[in-house]
Motif scaffolding. Structure first.
Motif, PDB file in Angstrom:
ATOM      1  N   LEU A  17       0.806  -1.218   0.000  1.00 18.72           N
ATOM      2  CA  LEU A  17       0.000   0.000   0.000  1.00 18.72           C
ATOM      3  C   LEU A  17       0.845   1.278   0.000  1.00 18.72           C
ATOM      4  CD1 LEU A  17      -2.998   0.846   0.114  1.00 18.72           C
ATOM      5  CD2 LEU A  17      -2.779   0.917   2.593  1.00 18.72           C
ATOM      6  N   GLU A  18       2.114   1.179   0.326  1.00 17.20           N
ATOM      7  CA  GLU A  18       2.958   2.370   0.501  1.00 17.20           C
ATOM      8  C   GLU A  18       2.936   3.322  -0.686  1.00 17.20           C
ATOM      9  OE1 GLU A  18       6.790   0.900   1.685  1.00 17.20           O
ATOM     10  OE2 GLU A  18       6.110   0.528   3.737  1.00 17.20           O
ATOM     11  N   LYS A  19       2.938   2.799  -1.903  1.00 18.87           N
ATOM     12  CA  LYS A  19       2.958   3.663  -3.087  1.00 18.87           C
ATOM     13  C   LYS A  19       1.578   4.243  -3.414  1.00 18.87           C
ATOM     14  CE  LYS A  19       6.915   1.538  -5.369  1.00 18.87           C
ATOM     15  NZ  LYS A  19       7.249   0.377  -4.547  1.00 18.87           N
ATOM     16  N   ILE A  26       1.026   3.544   6.787  1.00 20.17           N
ATOM     17  CA  ILE A  26       1.631   3.753   8.108  1.00 20.17           C
ATOM     18  C   ILE A  26       0.739   3.152   9.188  1.00 20.17           C
ATOM     19  CG2 ILE A  26       2.206   5.543   9.827  1.00 20.17           C
ATOM     20  CD1 ILE A  26       3.189   7.260   7.383  1.00 20.17           C
ATOM     21  N   ARG A  27      -0.575   3.335   9.056  1.00 21.18           N
ATOM     22  CA  ARG A  27      -1.511   2.726  10.022  1.00 21.18           C
ATOM     23  C   ARG A  27      -1.388   1.209  10.021  1.00 21.18           C
ATOM     24  NH1 ARG A  27      -6.098   5.793   7.846  1.00 21.18           N
ATOM     25  NH2 ARG A  27      -5.710   7.878   8.556  1.00 21.18           N
ATOM     26  N   ARG A  67      -8.587  -9.970   6.629  1.00 26.53           N
ATOM     27  CA  ARG A  67      -9.432 -10.046   5.426  1.00 26.53           C
ATOM     28  C   ARG A  67      -9.920  -8.655   5.018  1.00 26.53           C
ATOM     29  NH1 ARG A  67     -11.380 -14.679   7.986  1.00 26.53           N
ATOM     30  NH2 ARG A  67     -13.270 -13.617   8.668  1.00 26.53           N
ATOM     31  N   PHE A  68     -10.302  -7.854   6.004  1.00 26.09           N
ATOM     32  CA  PHE A  68     -10.779  -6.498   5.739  1.00 26.09           C
ATOM     33  C   PHE A  68      -9.664  -5.653   5.125  1.00 26.09           C
ATOM     34  CE2 PHE A  68     -11.723  -2.121   6.739  1.00 26.09           C
ATOM     35  CZ  PHE A  68     -13.075  -2.027   6.456  1.00 26.09           C
ATOM     36  N   ILE A  69      -8.487  -5.706   5.730  1.00 28.05           N
ATOM     37  CA  ILE A  69      -7.341  -4.926   5.239  1.00 28.05           C
ATOM     38  C   ILE A  69      -6.931  -5.394   3.843  1.00 28.05           C
ATOM     39  CG2 ILE A  69      -4.887  -4.440   5.642  1.00 28.05           C
ATOM     40  CD1 ILE A  69      -5.610  -4.583   8.709  1.00 28.05           C
ATOM     41  N   ASP A  70      -6.948  -6.691   3.626  1.00 27.60           N
ATOM     42  CA  ASP A  70      -6.613  -7.251   2.315  1.00 27.60           C
ATOM     43  C   ASP A  70      -7.587  -6.732   1.256  1.00 27.60           C
ATOM     44  OD1 ASP A  70      -5.197  -8.938   0.493  1.00 27.60           O
ATOM     45  OD2 ASP A  70      -6.774 -10.443   0.697  1.00 27.60           O
ATOM     46  N   ALA A  71      -8.886  -6.717   1.588  1.00 31.56           N
ATOM     47  CA  ALA A  71      -9.897  -6.206   0.647  1.00 31.56           C
ATOM     48  C   ALA A  71      -9.667  -4.715   0.379  1.00 31.56           C
ATOM     49  CB  ALA A  71     -11.299  -6.434   1.205  1.00 31.56           C
ATOM     50  N   TYR A  72      -9.290  -3.994   1.419  1.00 33.78           N
ATOM     51  CA  TYR A  72      -9.007  -2.556   1.252  1.00 33.78           C
ATOM     52  C   TYR A  72      -7.823  -2.358   0.301  1.00 33.78           C
ATOM     53  CZ  TYR A  72      -7.163   2.054   1.968  1.00 33.78           C
ATOM     54  OH  TYR A  72      -6.675   3.323   1.721  1.00 33.78           O
ATOM     55  N   VAL A  73      -6.735  -3.070   0.537  1.00 35.15           N
ATOM     56  CA  VAL A  73      -5.527  -2.913  -0.289  1.00 35.15           C
ATOM     57  C   VAL A  73      -5.827  -3.272  -1.746  1.00 35.15           C
ATOM     58  CG1 VAL A  73      -3.160  -3.761  -0.665  1.00 35.15           C
ATOM     59  CG2 VAL A  73      -3.935  -3.203   1.646  1.00 35.15           C
TER      60      VAL A  73
END
Length: 133
Positions: A17-19, A26-27, A67-73
């Motif tokens: 996600l950094e780019k 950062i979160r 799973r939530f973070i993966d879907a967000y990314v």
């Protein structure tokens, strides 16, 4: 040892996600650090691991957060987003802040053996993921 895979997986998503969105990346790094601190706490104070709160955190909250973070990314990395997807992305970013806060509260609760706070946070986290992904 314990939890290392989760830490690696969340850190990998943060790196991806950094780019795209440095602030949210950062979160995610902060979440990975908190998860590492939680598992370190379990290693130093193994009796915490036997609690319902720890089991709920490890078996429910952590996989759902991942799973939530993966879907967000995945969504954040999309080439073109509709207006609805952009709105969803913003809502998900707010939820990521809430997830970060929840892991922080869990860490504080386990460090202080505050099982009432952990029970309340356990109930609160049930509402975190109520967003279609």
């Amino acid at each position: 040892a314990l939890g290392r895979e989760w830490i690696k997986k969340i850190a990998r998503l943060a790196k991806d996600l950094e780019k795209i969105n440095k602030e949210t990346a950062i979160r995610l790094h902060d979440i990975a650090d908190m998860v590492a601190a939680l598992f370190k706490n379990f290693e130093t104070d193994p009796k915490d691991l036997a609690t319902t709160d720890a089991r709920r955190l490890i078996n429910d909250h952590l996989p759902r957060a991942y799973r939530f973070i993966d879907a967000y990314v995945t969504l954040a990395g999309s080439e073109r987003l509709t207006d609805a997807e952009k709105e969803k992305l913003l809502a998900m970013e707010e939820k990521i802040s809430t997830i970060k806060d929840s892991f922080s509260k869990h860490l504080e609760g386990f460090r202080n053996s505050d099982f009432n706070a952990l029970a309340v946070e356990g109930e609160t986290m049930e509402t975190i993921y109520n967003l279609d992904i």
